[in-house]
Design an enzyme around this catalytic site. Structure first.
Site, mmCIF file in Angstrom:
data_model
loop_
_atom_site.group_PDB
_atom_site.id
_atom_site.type_symbol
_atom_site.label_atom_id
_atom_site.label_comp_id
_atom_site.label_asym_id
_atom_site.label_seq_id
_atom_site.Cartn_x
_atom_site.Cartn_y
_atom_site.Cartn_z
ATOM 1 N N ILE A 1 -51.977 -56.858 0.963
ATOM 2 C CA ILE A 1 -52.593 -58.085 0.458
ATOM 3 C C ILE A 1 -53.926 -58.155 1.198
ATOM 4 O O ILE A 1 -53.995 -58.573 2.350
ATOM 5 C CB ILE A 1 -51.723 -59.334 0.719
ATOM 6 C CG1 ILE A 1 -50.380 -59.185 0.012
ATOM 7 C CG2 ILE A 1 -52.457 -60.590 0.244
ATOM 8 C CD1 ILE A 1 -49.405 -60.323 0.263
ATOM 9 N N PRO A 2 -54.995 -57.681 0.552
ATOM 10 C CA PRO A 2 -56.236 -57.345 1.256
ATOM 11 C C PRO A 2 -57.159 -58.527 1.554
ATOM 12 O O PRO A 2 -58.267 -58.627 1.014
ATOM 13 C CB PRO A 2 -56.894 -56.345 0.297
ATOM 14 C CG PRO A 2 -56.452 -56.810 -1.052
ATOM 15 C CD PRO A 2 -55.046 -57.309 -0.855
ATOM 16 N N CYS A 3 -56.743 -59.386 2.455
ATOM 17 C CA CYS A 3 -57.608 -60.502 2.825
ATOM 18 C C CYS A 3 -58.864 -60.015 3.546
ATOM 19 O O CYS A 3 -59.834 -60.759 3.660
ATOM 20 C CB CYS A 3 -56.849 -61.552 3.629
ATOM 21 S SG CYS A 3 -56.006 -60.930 5.060
ATOM 22 N N HIS A 4 -58.872 -58.754 3.989
ATOM 23 C CA HIS A 4 -60.087 -58.204 4.602
ATOM 24 C C HIS A 4 -61.224 -58.100 3.582
ATOM 25 O O HIS A 4 -62.378 -57.981 3.971
ATOM 26 C CB HIS A 4 -59.801 -56.839 5.246
ATOM 27 C CG HIS A 4 -59.394 -55.783 4.292
ATOM 28 N ND1 HIS A 4 -58.075 -55.631 3.887
ATOM 29 C CD2 HIS A 4 -60.115 -54.818 3.656
ATOM 30 C CE1 HIS A 4 -58.016 -54.608 3.041
ATOM 31 N NE2 HIS A 4 -59.238 -54.103 2.885
#
Length: 179
Positions: free
Chosen positions: A141-144
């Site tokens: 879950i690529p919150c970056h």
């Protein structure tokens, strides 16, 4: 986290980003943490799931070893397809944000405001930021990939340096400009 699991297995892998801890319930991955110290990552897992029985995956568990390898590979090669099930625990709003994050492709970024608009709540920018901060499943879950409205990097639970490294790696893999 209010949800309790019967049991959670975990394993650690060394990557160019440091250590990755992968934890899974019988339903799927429930946490991916990034860090430098084994003990601190395991302590964080215990804090996040205080009612769970948490134990290291057995050394002869080929399925878990494959899962750990696949997560480590995704950290190194973000364009890799990742089909493992997730066991995501969050509010309905957080789940909507996390799904929108998963739709941001490697090498792309979006602002908190863009994500708020995508999920149909354009004024919920701070709540989107809160959902990003609550995400326990790094990389998948690529919150970056979420940045400030001006395109600059903002906070990241696992450190802005790791966020920058992830984004630069993604940009290189898909042939985009450097940050």
């Amino acid at each position: 986290m209010n949800r309790s699991f019967v049991s959670i297995r975990f394993g650690l892998s060394e990557t160019t980003l440091g250590l990755i801890l992968v934890a899974a319930s019988v339903r799927g991955i429930c946490a991916i943490f990034l860090g430098n110290g084994r003990e601190s990552l395991v302590q964080t897992l215990h804090k996040r799931f205080p009612k769970a029985e948490i134990f290291p995956a057995a050394g002869d568990d080929a399925g878990f070893a494959r899962l750990l390898d696949d997560v480590a590979r995704l950290a190194e090669h973000p364009e890799t397809d990742f089909g493992h099930p997730l066991d995501i625990c969050g509010t309905a709003f957080q789940q909507r944000v996390w799904q929108a994050l998963r739709e941001v492709a490697p090498g792309e970024t979006a602002s908190y405001a863009e994500i708020a608009r995508r999920i149909g709540v354009p004024r919920a920018v701070r709540a989107v930021a809160g959902a990003c901060a609550a995400n326990l499943i790094a990389i998948v879950i690529p919150c970056h990939r979420i940045v400030r409205g001006d395109g600059s990097l903002s906070g990241y639970r696992w450190g802005v340096g790791r966020k920058r490294a992830l984004l630069e790696r993604e940009n290189q893999r898909v042939g985009k400009r450097e940050l």
